[in-house]
Design a protein around this motif. Structure first.
Motif, PDB file in Angstrom:
ATOM      1  N   ALA A 198     167.309  25.240 -58.671  1.00 45.27           N
ATOM      2  CA  ALA A 198     167.251  26.042 -59.904  1.00 45.27           C
ATOM      3  C   ALA A 198     168.211  27.230 -59.837  1.00 45.27           C
ATOM      4  N   PHE A 199     168.499  27.722 -58.630  1.00 46.97           N
ATOM      5  CA  PHE A 199     169.495  28.784 -58.474  1.00 46.97           C
ATOM      6  C   PHE A 199     170.829  28.326 -59.057  1.00 46.97           C
ATOM      7  N   PHE A 200     171.234  27.109 -58.720  1.00 48.88           N
ATOM      8  CA  PHE A 200     172.519  26.590 -59.194  1.00 48.88           C
ATOM      9  C   PHE A 200     172.455  26.227 -60.674  1.00 48.88           C
ATOM     10  N   ASP A 201     171.288  25.828 -61.164  1.00 48.76           N
ATOM     11  CA  ASP A 201     171.150  25.610 -62.604  1.00 48.76           C
ATOM     12  C   ASP A 201     171.414  26.907 -63.366  1.00 48.76           C
ATOM     13  N   ASP A 202     170.849  28.002 -62.880  1.00 49.94           N
ATOM     14  CA  ASP A 202     171.072  29.299 -63.523  1.00 49.94           C
ATOM     15  C   ASP A 202     172.549  29.696 -63.465  1.00 49.94           C
ATOM     16  N   LEU A 203     173.141  29.538 -62.292  1.00 44.07           N
ATOM     17  CA  LEU A 203     174.560  29.881 -62.162  1.00 44.07           C
ATOM     18  C   LEU A 203     175.406  28.993 -63.057  1.00 44.07           C
ATOM     19  N   GLY A 204     175.060  27.688 -63.130  1.00 39.90           N
ATOM     20  CA  GLY A 204     175.805  26.780 -63.994  1.00 39.90           C
ATOM     21  C   GLY A 204     175.750  27.189 -65.452  1.00 39.90           C
ATOM     22  N   THR A 205     174.596  27.711 -65.886  1.00 41.70           N
ATOM     23  CA  THR A 205     174.475  28.213 -67.256  1.00 41.70           C
ATOM     24  C   THR A 205     175.442  29.363 -67.506  1.00 41.70           C
ATOM     25  N   LEU A 206     175.528  30.281 -66.548  1.00 44.75           N
ATOM     26  CA  LEU A 206     176.420  31.432 -66.711  1.00 44.75           C
ATOM     27  C   LEU A 206     177.883  31.005 -66.687  1.00 44.75           C
ATOM     28  N   VAL A 207     178.228  30.091 -65.797  1.00 45.57           N
ATOM     29  CA  VAL A 207     179.616  29.624 -65.722  1.00 45.57           C
ATOM     30  C   VAL A 207     180.003  28.918 -67.016  1.00 45.57           C
ATOM     31  N   ALA A 208     179.063  28.187 -67.593  1.00 41.16           N
ATOM     32  CA  ALA A 208     179.363  27.422 -68.803  1.00 41.16           C
ATOM     33  C   ALA A 208     179.611  28.302 -70.016  1.00 41.16           C
ATOM     34  N   ASP A 209     178.845  29.380 -70.177  1.00 42.15           N
ATOM     35  CA  ASP A 209     178.958  30.103 -71.447  1.00 42.15           C
ATOM     36  C   ASP A 209     179.276  31.589 -71.341  1.00 42.15           C
ATOM     37  N   GLU A 210     179.479  32.105 -70.131  1.00 43.06           N
ATOM     38  CA  GLU A 210     180.017  33.461 -70.014  1.00 43.06           C
ATOM     39  C   GLU A 210     181.550  33.378 -69.866  1.00 43.06           C
ATOM     40  N   PRO A 211     182.273  34.452 -70.154  1.00 41.91           N
ATOM     41  CA  PRO A 211     183.727  34.417 -69.981  1.00 41.91           C
ATOM     42  C   PRO A 211     184.116  34.062 -68.552  1.00 41.91           C
ATOM     43  N   LYS A 235     170.198  16.992 -55.008  1.00 44.02           N
ATOM     44  CA  LYS A 235     169.571  17.000 -53.689  1.00 44.02           C
ATOM     45  C   LYS A 235     170.392  17.837 -52.725  1.00 44.02           C
ATOM     46  N   LEU A 236     171.710  17.681 -52.763  1.00 41.84           N
ATOM     47  CA  LEU A 236     172.582  18.467 -51.889  1.00 41.84           C
ATOM     48  C   LEU A 236     172.499  19.953 -52.234  1.00 41.84           C
ATOM     49  N   LEU A 237     172.511  20.280 -53.525  1.00 41.47           N
ATOM     50  CA  LEU A 237     172.465  21.679 -53.934  1.00 41.47           C
ATOM     51  C   LEU A 237     171.121  22.318 -53.606  1.00 41.47           C
ATOM     52  N   ASN A 238     170.047  21.536 -53.675  1.00 38.07           N
ATOM     53  CA  ASN A 238     168.748  22.070 -53.276  1.00 38.07           C
ATOM     54  C   ASN A 238     168.753  22.427 -51.798  1.00 38.07           C
ATOM     55  N   GLU A 239     169.378  21.556 -50.983  1.00 36.38           N
ATOM     56  CA  GLU A 239     169.506  21.861 -49.557  1.00 36.38           C
ATOM     57  C   GLU A 239     170.354  23.108 -49.341  1.00 36.38           C
ATOM     58  N   ALA A 240     171.438  23.240 -50.120  1.00 31.95           N
ATOM     59  CA  ALA A 240     172.313  24.404 -49.985  1.00 31.95           C
ATOM     60  C   ALA A 240     171.576  25.691 -50.339  1.00 31.95           C
ATOM     61  N   ALA A 241     170.745  25.639 -51.390  1.00 28.95           N
ATOM     62  CA  ALA A 241     169.993  26.834 -51.777  1.00 28.95           C
ATOM     63  C   ALA A 241     168.996  27.221 -50.697  1.00 28.95           C
ATOM     64  N   GLN A 242     168.346  26.226 -50.096  1.00 32.32           N
ATOM     65  CA  GLN A 242     167.378  26.532 -49.052  1.00 32.32           C
ATOM     66  C   GLN A 242     168.069  27.060 -47.797  1.00 32.32           C
ATOM     67  N   LEU A 243     169.204  26.465 -47.443  1.00 32.89           N
ATOM     68  CA  LEU A 243     169.960  26.980 -46.302  1.00 32.89           C
ATOM     69  C   LEU A 243     170.531  28.355 -46.618  1.00 32.89           C
ATOM     70  N   GLY A 244     170.977  28.543 -47.866  1.00 32.05           N
ATOM     71  CA  GLY A 244     171.479  29.853 -48.266  1.00 32.05           C
ATOM     72  C   GLY A 244     170.400  30.910 -48.184  1.00 32.05           C
ATOM     73  N   GLY A 245     169.201  30.566 -48.667  1.00 35.37           N
ATOM     74  CA  GLY A 245     168.084  31.503 -48.576  1.00 35.37           C
ATOM     75  C   GLY A 245     167.714  31.797 -47.141  1.00 35.37           C
ATOM     76  N   ALA A 246     167.783  30.758 -46.293  1.00 36.49           N
ATOM     77  CA  ALA A 246     167.480  30.956 -44.871  1.00 36.49           C
ATOM     78  C   ALA A 246     168.497  31.894 -44.233  1.00 36.49           C
ATOM     79  N   TYR A 247     169.774  31.663 -44.534  1.00 35.27           N
ATOM     80  CA  TYR A 247     170.793  32.545 -43.962  1.00 35.27           C
ATOM     81  C   TYR A 247     170.698  33.950 -44.550  1.00 35.27           C
TER      82      TYR A 247
END
Length: 483
Positions: A239-252, A283-295
């Motif tokens: 969901a972290f990447f879903d939120d970021l994807g929303t901003l990338v799509a419609d913010e300048p 699935k890959l992005l979910n793993e990245a978010a969890q590893l990112g949160g861990a780091y």
């Protein structure tokens, strides 16, 4: 943070002693990698692409954390209460553990509003003596409010323009342009004689409305956030990447650097296009978010940055490592320092980092006891606060949940001891603060409740810090375990 591909053998030395890969079989942390005549096998190519995509996604998580965090604040504020446009949440009887907000405090009255510029400019009627400001979705200040702000503490009509706006701007406004379509209006007020009513009354004089409605502004909607479930903390999932994807799509596009845009394009985020990852990529992005949160927890709670320590003989650390709210004290933006702050806090304001004797605020935090061990909610501790805390306004010691990084939820409504709570002082003017599941007998006024099996940390806030704070002639003790 970059994860390099590391080979664990020296077979590459075969190719003429030059280190080139020829017919090689490498054992790496990413599994076996095979090359034939210098060319990767299909399996090797897939394995390395997946590894690079995962690592880039983790980098994106760490780099874009301040933006996604502020978007979580924007969404959580907009979705609370009546969910009406331009509503303003005010924590009228102070913030408590029911609200999920990164390291909010229990002493000042907070007010937040989500500003949406997608339909055009927005007006904020600011009353005199209001303290706060407006920040774009990158947590970059658009306009500060107060004695040193754009209104000089006198109030006025603040007009926020959306990106690329070329329409007519009427007279009589303090005009500022936002780099993003989403912005956050945040204000705070101080208690007077232990009461919040004056600060709340001042905030309720604010009005937020579209410029198009300036002739007949709609009634302002206020929502009391105290004791309410308000969630403004970003997730460590896909969901972290879903939120970021929303901003990338419609913010300048230009709110992100070209390097940012390249990294995000590699995980499927392109300006102006909807973000629609498939099942395998999710699935890959979910793993990245969890590893990112861990780091992020390692980077923040177990930092090895030598400049983090506030005192050479204490466990207290700076929240703004390097003393810069722009994280560039070393001549470059230190993304790890920025991410360490962003994982546990919001509001990257210069007033929170710059030295200004008797003005602004300063913060130190600790998640360890005097022996360097992480603080355990099942144990008992004591903090000695020497007399004459160097503040012009007030000080506070607030306890947070290490998981949510928000106020610790306990049977105590406000998990803190401060100038306002009236702790009992020792004969020399010093104060001992106790932490643990149960209050020591007779120490209830000086006690903050903790929860067994929960890690916790604390922030020591200095509002209007005085010179003894800066020259370190005054410093708090460490948090010591009490058997």
């Amino acid at each position: 943070m970059t994860f390099a591909l590391v080979a664990l053998n020296a077979s590459a030395q075969k190719a003429g002693g030059r280190g080139w890969l020829d017919n090689d079989h490498l054992q790496t942390r990413y599994g076996a990698l095979e090359f034939k005549g210098g060319y990767p096998t299909d399996e090797t190519a897939k394995r390395l692409r997946d590894a690079v995509e995962l690592n880039r996604a983790i980098d994106v998580y760490m780099t874009q954390m301040p933006t996604v965090s502020w978007y979580a604040v924007w969404k959580g504020t907009a979705d609370a209460g009546s969910k009406q446009p331009n509503q303003m949440i005010i924590w009228e009887t102070l913030m408590d553990g029911q609200t999920l907000l990164l390291t909010g405090n229990t002493e000042t009255v907070y007010g937040l509003a989500s500003i949406d510029l997608r339909k055009g400019p927005v007006v904020i009627d600011v009353p005199p003596k209001m303290l706060g400001g407006v920040s774009d979705i990158r947590q970059t200040e658009i306009a500060g409010l107060g004695p040193t702000g754009v209104d000089k503490g006198q109030g006025g009509k603040l007009l926020i323009l959306p990106p690329g706006y070329n329409g007519q701007v009427p007279d009589g406004y303090i005009v500022r342009k936002s780099a993003s379509y989403r912005a956050v209006f945040g204000v705070r007020g101080f208690q007077v004689d232990g009461r919040t009513d004056q600060a709340v009354a001042l905030m309720k004089k604010a009005r937020i409305y579209a410029l198009a409605d300036a002739a007949h502004p709609p009634a302002q909607v206020f929502f009391n956030g105290s004791g309410k479930e308000v969630d403004t903390v970003f997730p460590d999932t896909v969901a972290f990447f879903d939120d970021l994807g929303t901003l990338v799509a419609d913010e300048p596009a230009d709110i992100f650097t070209t390097n940012d845009r390249f990294a995000m394009s590699n995980i499927g985020m392109v300006s102006g296009k909807p973000f629609k990852p498939g099942d395998a990529q999710r699935k890959l992005l979910n793993e990245a978010a969890q590893l990112g949160g861990a780091y992020a927890r390692v980077n923040g709670f177990a930092s090895d940055d030598p400049d983090r320590m506030a005192y050479p003989d204490r466990k207290w650390e700076y929240t703004f490592i390097g003393g810069s709210a722009t994280w560039d004290a070393q001549g470059y933006v230190n993304a790890d320092r920025r991410a360490a702050f962003a994982y546990s806090a919001i509001g990257m304001s210069p007033a929170m980092a710059d030295k200004s004797v008797g003005q602004g605020s300063q913060y130190i935090w600790s998640m360890r006891d005097s022996q360097g061990r992480f603080l355990d909610g099942g144990k008992n501790y004591k903090l000695h606060v020497p007399a004459h805390v160097p503040v012009k306004n007030f000080w506070s010691v607030v306890v947070y949940d290490a998981v949510s990084r928000s106020l610790l939820r306990t049977q105590q409504r406000l998990p803190s001891v401060s100038t306002y709570t009236g702790p009992v002082a020792n004969s020399d003017g010093s104060i001992d603060i106790y932490f643990g599941p149960k209050a020591p007998a007779g120490k209830e006024k000086n006690w903050v409740q903790t929860v067994p099996n929960k890690g916790w940390f604390t922030l020591f806030r200095f509002y209007g810090p005085l010179e003894p704070y800066f020259d370190k002639s005054w410093k708090p003790g460490d948090i010591e375990e009490v058997k």
